[in-house]
Write a protein that holds these residues in place. Structure first.
Motif, mmCIF file in Angstrom:
data_model
loop_
_atom_site.group_PDB
_atom_site.id
_atom_site.type_symbol
_atom_site.label_atom_id
_atom_site.label_comp_id
_atom_site.label_asym_id
_atom_site.label_seq_id
_atom_site.Cartn_x
_atom_site.Cartn_y
_atom_site.Cartn_z
ATOM 1 N N VAL A 216 33.584 -10.479 11.878
ATOM 2 C CA VAL A 216 33.372 -11.199 13.494
ATOM 3 C C VAL A 216 33.501 -10.743 14.392
ATOM 4 O O VAL A 216 32.999 -10.468 15.239
ATOM 5 C CB VAL A 216 33.598 -13.283 13.214
ATOM 6 N N TRP A 217 34.485 -10.072 14.058
ATOM 7 C CA TRP A 217 34.846 -8.804 15.092
ATOM 8 C C TRP A 217 33.944 -7.917 15.791
ATOM 9 O O TRP A 217 33.543 -7.999 16.292
ATOM 10 C CB TRP A 217 35.554 -7.709 15.285
ATOM 11 N N ILE A 218 32.255 -7.577 14.655
ATOM 12 C CA ILE A 218 31.493 -6.888 15.967
ATOM 13 C C ILE A 218 30.701 -8.133 16.121
ATOM 14 O O ILE A 218 30.256 -7.313 17.412
ATOM 15 C CB ILE A 218 30.200 -7.064 14.546
ATOM 16 N N ARG A 219 30.323 -9.160 16.010
ATOM 17 C CA ARG A 219 29.733 -10.740 16.788
ATOM 18 C C ARG A 219 30.144 -10.582 17.890
ATOM 19 O O ARG A 219 29.257 -10.842 19.155
ATOM 20 C CB ARG A 219 29.403 -11.813 15.624
ATOM 21 N N HIS A 220 32.208 -10.263 17.277
ATOM 22 C CA HIS A 220 32.429 -10.683 19.051
ATOM 23 C C HIS A 220 31.958 -9.635 19.869
ATOM 24 O O HIS A 220 32.398 -9.982 21.673
ATOM 25 C CB HIS A 220 34.005 -10.942 19.180
ATOM 26 N N THR A 221 32.235 -8.201 20.070
ATOM 27 C CA THR A 221 31.534 -7.411 20.675
ATOM 28 C C THR A 221 30.747 -7.226 21.076
ATOM 29 O O THR A 221 30.245 -7.137 22.164
ATOM 30 C CB THR A 221 31.950 -6.115 19.779
ATOM 31 N N LEU A 222 29.219 -7.744 20.455
ATOM 32 C CA LEU A 222 27.993 -7.338 20.602
ATOM 33 C C LEU A 222 28.067 -8.616 21.707
ATOM 34 O O LEU A 222 27.925 -8.403 23.595
ATOM 35 C CB LEU A 222 27.177 -7.947 19.397
ATOM 36 N N SER A 223 28.904 -9.617 21.687
ATOM 37 C CA SER A 223 28.833 -10.687 22.677
ATOM 38 C C SER A 223 29.011 -10.292 24.286
ATOM 39 O O SER A 223 29.103 -10.601 25.176
ATOM 40 C CB SER A 223 29.094 -11.917 22.189
ATOM 41 N N THR A 224 30.814 -9.847 23.448
ATOM 42 C CA THR A 224 31.239 -9.888 25.223
ATOM 43 C C THR A 224 30.633 -8.411 25.770
ATOM 44 O O THR A 224 30.506 -8.754 26.647
ATOM 45 C CB THR A 224 32.883 -9.401 24.352
ATOM 46 N N VAL A 225 29.919 -7.110 25.457
ATOM 47 C CA VAL A 225 29.133 -6.951 26.200
ATOM 48 C C VAL A 225 28.160 -7.279 26.628
ATOM 49 O O VAL A 225 27.352 -7.789 27.830
ATOM 50 C CB VAL A 225 28.469 -5.844 24.752
ATOM 51 N N ARG A 226 27.750 -8.266 26.390
ATOM 52 C CA ARG A 226 26.351 -9.105 26.979
ATOM 53 C C ARG A 226 26.552 -10.112 27.698
ATOM 54 O O ARG A 226 26.285 -9.632 28.907
ATOM 55 C CB ARG A 226 25.310 -9.740 25.524
ATOM 56 N N ASN A 227 27.778 -10.933 27.402
ATOM 57 C CA ASN A 227 28.516 -11.050 28.906
ATOM 58 C C ASN A 227 29.132 -10.442 29.938
ATOM 59 O O ASN A 227 28.766 -11.005 31.131
ATOM 60 C CB ASN A 227 28.877 -12.913 28.429
ATOM 61 N N GLY A 228 29.217 -9.151 29.761
ATOM 62 C CA GLY A 228 29.875 -8.441 30.605
ATOM 63 C C GLY A 228 29.187 -8.280 31.557
ATOM 64 O O GLY A 228 30.096 -7.241 32.211
ATOM 65 N N ASN A 229 28.062 -7.935 30.849
ATOM 66 C CA ASN A 229 27.271 -7.723 31.491
ATOM 67 C C ASN A 229 25.838 -7.969 31.530
ATOM 68 O O ASN A 229 24.821 -7.341 31.441
ATOM 69 C CB ASN A 229 26.869 -5.772 31.508
ATOM 70 N N PRO A 230 25.676 -8.931 32.082
ATOM 71 C CA PRO A 230 24.559 -9.581 32.051
ATOM 72 C C PRO A 230 23.329 -9.665 32.979
ATOM 73 O O PRO A 230 22.366 -9.934 32.520
ATOM 74 C CB PRO A 230 25.232 -10.924 33.412
ATOM 75 N N GLY A 231 23.421 -7.998 33.766
ATOM 76 C CA GLY A 231 21.885 -8.325 34.509
ATOM 77 C C GLY A 231 21.469 -6.922 33.079
ATOM 78 O O GLY A 231 20.418 -6.323 33.890
ATOM 79 N N MET A 232 22.314 -6.492 32.414
ATOM 80 C CA MET A 232 21.931 -5.389 31.444
ATOM 81 C C MET A 232 20.397 -5.861 31.124
ATOM 82 O O MET A 232 19.829 -4.542 31.345
ATOM 83 C CB MET A 232 22.352 -5.545 30.186
ATOM 84 N N ILE A 233 19.574 -6.322 30.752
ATOM 85 C CA ILE A 233 18.552 -6.347 30.192
ATOM 86 C C ILE A 233 17.176 -7.311 30.980
ATOM 87 O O ILE A 233 16.042 -8.448 30.175
ATOM 88 C CB ILE A 233 18.777 -6.755 28.631
ATOM 89 N N ASN A 234 18.243 -7.649 32.762
ATOM 90 C CA ASN A 234 17.125 -7.854 32.414
ATOM 91 C C ASN A 234 15.425 -8.274 32.861
ATOM 92 O O ASN A 234 14.583 -9.022 32.659
ATOM 93 C CB ASN A 234 17.323 -8.400 34.517
ATOM 94 N N GLN A 235 15.266 -7.042 32.913
ATOM 95 C CA GLN A 235 13.890 -6.803 32.937
ATOM 96 C C GLN A 235 12.776 -7.018 31.597
ATOM 97 O O GLN A 235 12.111 -7.684 31.870
ATOM 98 C CB GLN A 235 13.595 -5.270 33.305
ATOM 99 N N GLU A 236 14.012 -6.480 30.371
ATOM 100 C CA GLU A 236 13.032 -7.332 28.880
ATOM 101 C C GLU A 236 12.982 -8.378 29.354
ATOM 102 O O GLU A 236 11.905 -8.655 28.541
ATOM 103 C CB GLU A 236 14.174 -6.206 28.653
#
Length: 261
Positions: A216-236
């Motif tokens: 769960v700690w890895i899932r939480h880390t990935l989710s935090t990075v994604r939600n904390g940087n919402p524009g990271m993969i806009n083009q993709e």
């Protein structure tokens, strides 16, 4: 699951650590044996009982103890709640984990509101702690390995896309990342062999998704990075919507939706 011993430590053992002890017992059930102590115990502040009663949390058996009285006991986890107590961690050097949560002392402020605020802050911190530590940590992926994996920009974008979409094929990733199929496949193989992703065949298609037994700690880390940087993969993401023949997986992805449950 074997019960773990946890100790909350602060200076007076009269407010913060008492609230934390009662809350951990209330929220963790029988998974932890919980105690609290102070470097200079002062007795339990009456406002602790008032706030716990308001929240329906049992306050039985709360007492102010000295850290020196319990220093010969083994605690799996010691959590200090103020800087002064943090300096006393040497008393519990054999503990498996030493953690510091810095909470402002609510006692100098008149009234009960400061105690309510401390209660709410502790409740949030304990909820996160229990979510991330509620399972056996037997994954081969540790913090160093995870951050090495995420340090590569292409692998990070792959992980963010899969965290967002839940499952993607090699072909779809190749199209939206603008890199060659062999390069994408190499990175996917690394993530799979590292235990972060797993593949699943559906007809002629192979999809990659987060591994079912990812901690769960890895899932939480990935989710935090994604939600904390919402524009990271806009083009993709935009390119994914433009794939007219995109194949969607038919298998259940329920196992990948655990963070935040």
């Amino acid at each position: 699951m074997m019960k773990k011993n946890i100790l909350f430590l602060c200076t007076g053992n009269s407010a913060r650590s008492q609230l934390a002890e009662a809350l951990m017992r209330h929220m963790a059930g029988e998974h932890y044996l919980v105690m609290s102590a102070g470097t200079k115990p002062e007795g339990v502040d009456p406002r602790v009982y008032q706030v716990l009663a308001e929240q329906g949390v049992c306050a039985d058996n709360l007492q102010s103890l000295s850290a020196s009285d319990v220093h010969d006991q083994h605690f799996d986890i010691v959590i200090t709640l103020c800087d002064k107590a943090s300096n006393e961690c040497a008393l519990f050097a054999d503990s498996d984990a030493l953690i510091h949560w810095d909470f402002k002392d609510p006692k100098p402020v008149a009234g009960v509101d400061s105690f309510r605020e401390t209660f709410e802050g502790l409740r949030d911190r304990i909820a996160l702690f229990l979510m991330l530590n509620g399972e056996a940590q037997d994954s081969v992926v540790g913090p160093v390995e995870l951050f090495k994996i995420m340090s590569d920009p292409l692998r990070l974008r792959i992980l963010m896309l899969i965290e967002d979409e839940q499952a993607l094929s090699v072909g779809d990733l190749t199209k939206v990342l603008d890199v060659s199929q062999p390069k994408v496949s190499r990175h996917l193989a690394l993530l799979r062999d590292g235990g972060v992703l797993q593949d699943q065949r559906e007809g002629l298609w192979i999809f990659y998704r987060l591994a079912d037994h990812l901690p769960v700690w890895i899932r939480h880390t990935l989710s935090t990075v994604r939600n904390g940087n919402p524009g990271m993969i806009n083009q993709e993401k935009l390119k994914l919507t433009q794939i007219t023949d995109r194949k969607k997986p038919g298998f259940s992805l329920k196992a990948n939706n655990q963070v935040g449950v």
